[in-house]
Design an enzyme around this catalytic site. Structure first.
Site, short mmCIF file in Angstrom:
data_model
loop_
_atom_site.label_atom_id
_atom_site.label_comp_id
_atom_site.label_asym_id
_atom_site.label_seq_id
_atom_site.Cartn_x
_atom_site.Cartn_y
_atom_site.Cartn_z
N GLN A 1 0.84 -1.20 0.00
CA GLN A 1 0.00 0.00 0.00
C GLN A 1 0.88 1.26 0.00
O GLN A 1 2.08 1.19 0.28
CB GLN A 1 -0.90 0.01 1.23
CG GLN A 1 -0.13 -0.02 2.54
CD GLN A 1 -0.92 -0.58 3.69
OE1 GLN A 1 -2.13 -0.41 3.75
NE2 GLN A 1 -0.25 -1.26 4.62
N ASP B 1 -0.04 0.93 13.60
CA ASP B 1 0.46 2.14 14.27
C ASP B 1 0.83 1.88 15.72
O ASP B 1 1.54 2.68 16.33
CB ASP B 1 -0.55 3.29 14.18
CG ASP B 1 -1.90 2.95 14.81
OD1 ASP B 1 -1.94 2.59 15.99
OD2 ASP B 1 -2.92 3.08 14.11
N GLU C 1 0.16 -8.08 11.75
CA GLU C 1 0.13 -6.94 10.83
C GLU C 1 0.84 -7.33 9.54
O GLU C 1 1.97 -7.83 9.57
CB GLU C 1 0.83 -5.74 11.47
CG GLU C 1 1.21 -4.61 10.53
CD GLU C 1 0.02 -3.96 9.84
OE1 GLU C 1 0.05 -3.85 8.59
OE2 GLU C 1 -0.93 -3.57 10.54
N ASP D 1 -0.04 -12.26 6.83
CA ASP D 1 -1.43 -12.13 6.40
C ASP D 1 -2.34 -12.62 7.52
O ASP D 1 -2.28 -13.80 7.92
CB ASP D 1 -1.63 -12.96 5.13
CG ASP D 1 -3.01 -12.79 4.52
OD1 ASP D 1 -3.93 -12.31 5.21
OD2 ASP D 1 -3.17 -13.15 3.34
N ASP E 1 -8.47 -4.33 14.15
CA ASP E 1 -8.05 -2.95 13.92
C ASP E 1 -7.63 -2.83 12.46
O ASP E 1 -6.45 -2.83 12.12
CB ASP E 1 -6.89 -2.60 14.86
CG ASP E 1 -6.50 -1.14 14.78
OD1 ASP E 1 -7.28 -0.34 14.20
OD2 ASP E 1 -5.42 -0.78 15.28
#
Length: 295
Positions: free
Chosen positions: A38, A94, A114, A144, A165
Site C-alpha cells: 500500500q 500504528d 500486521e 497475512d 483494527d
C-alpha cells in the site's frame, strides 16, 4: 496573526468512495513510499500533529488517536472481569491498540498480526504512539491475518479478546473482509470471549451507511456478515467520535457467544478519553442507530 494565502496552502483530500464526500487538511508531507502492499504517507498538521494515511485514507493522528484506541480496548477489556487474558490484535500497525492493551497487568499474552512491516516501522519513527513490542507478553507477527486465522483455527488457538483494527476493505485489508475470515475468527474466540470490530458511519437522507460498505461491496461489510450469519450469535454496539475519521461518527461492535453485557466497567481506569462514566454512556444509542443499523 499572519493570514495564510490560499495559494500557499497544501491541501490534502480524503475522498470517500460511494458517498461523494471529502474532507481536506492543509498539511505538509513528511514521508511517502509505496510498500509491497500500500501507499504509506506521514503528514504534519499545525493543529493535529503527525497524521498517518494508508492509500490516501487517514488512519491515526497525534490529536485524536487516543479517542479510538482507548475506546476500542478498555470497553471490552474492563467490561468483564478477566484473569490471565489473551488478546489478539488483527492489524494495528500504528501500535496504539497494543499500547492500551499492555496497560492492564491481567493481560498475559498479546499476539499482533500486521501484514505490512513498513507501517509498524514508520509509525514508530514518525508517530511514536506504539506500545512496547519488546514486552515479553507480546508476539508480533508480520504476515497475512487471513492466513494466520486459518492456522489458529486448525490449532484450536483461542483468545479472550480479538480486536479487528483494520483499514477499509481495499488494498491488503481486502483479504479479511470475507465470510471465511469471519468464520475463522469466530472459531478462535473463547466461550466467554468477545470480538471487537469498528467502522465509521454516515447518515444519509434515507438510511445510514458503514464506511466498509461504501468502500467495498455489500459482501465486504463485517458488521452485516456477523449480523446475518450469526457466526457468533450475539452482537452489541457502542459509539464514540473520532474527529479525523470520515463523518466523525464511529461505531464499535461486540460479537460473542454468550451475549454478556459489557456496558458496566468492573475496574476503574482513566485515560485521556476513556473513563468509567463514558464507558457506560457509550452504550446509549441514538434512535437512528437502532432503526438503521439493527442494534
Amino acid at each position: 496573526m499572519t493570514k495564510i494565502s490560499e495559494a500557499s496552502r497544501q491541501w490534502w483530500h480524503e475522498e470517500t468512495e460511494g458517498v461523494a464526500f471529502t474532507h481536506a487538511l492543509d498539511m505538509t508531507l513528511l514521508h511517502s513510499e509505496q510498500s509491497p502492499f500500500q501507499k504509506i504517507e506521514i503528514y504534519e498538521h499545525a493543529i493535529f500533529g503527525r497524521i498517518l494515511t494508508l492509500d490516501d485514507l487517514v488512519q491515526a493522528s497525534h490529536a485524536d488517536e487516543f479517542m479510538y484506541h482507548e475506546m476500542a480496548v478498555h470497553v471490552p477489556l474492563l467490561g468483564r472481569k478477566r484473569v490471565n487474558a489473551e488478546v489478539l490484535i488483527v492489524g494495528g500497525g500504528d501500535g496504539g491498540i497494543l499500547r492500551e492493551v499492555l496497560l492492564h497487568d491481567f493481560v498475559t499474552r498479546v499476539v499482533m498480526v500486521e501484514i505490512d512491516e513498513r507501517v509498524v516501522e514508520l509509525s514508530k519513527e514518525y508517530l511514536a504512539i506504539n506500545g512496547d513490542y519488546e514486552d515479553p507478553r507480546v508476539e508480533l507477527i508480520i504476515g497475512d491475518a487471513a492466513e494466520y486465522m486459518r492456522d489458529a483455527r486448525k490449532e484450536n488457538d483461542q483468545f479472550d479478546l480479538i480486536i479487528l483494527d483494520l483499514s477499509e476493505p481495499v488494498g491488503p485489508s481486502a483479504s479479511v473482509f470475507t465470510r471465511e475470515f469471519c468464520q475463522n475468527f469466530s472459531a478462535c474466540i473463547k466461550t466467554d470471549g468477545v470480538v471487537l470490530d469498528s467502522d465509521s458511519i454516515f447518515v444519509g437522507k434515507d438510511r445510514a451507511y458503514f464506511l466498509q460498505e461504501l468502500c467495498g461491496d455489500k459482501d465486504q461489510n463485517l458488521v452485516s456478515i456477523m449480523q446475518s450469519d450469526k457466526l457468533l450469535p450475539h452482537a452489541a454496539a457502542y459509539r464514540s467520535i473520532v474527529q479525523l475519521y470520515p463523518a466523525a461518527e464511529f461505531g464499535f461492535f461486540l460479537y460473542s457467544h454468550d451475549g454478556y453485557d459489557y456496558s458496566q466497567p468492573v475496574k476503574a481506569h482513566t485515560g485521556r478519553h476513556y473513563n468509567a462514566e463514558l464507558h457506560s454512556a457509550s452504550f446509549a444509542l441514538p434512535t437512528w442507530w437502532k432503526t438503521n443499523l439493527g442494534f
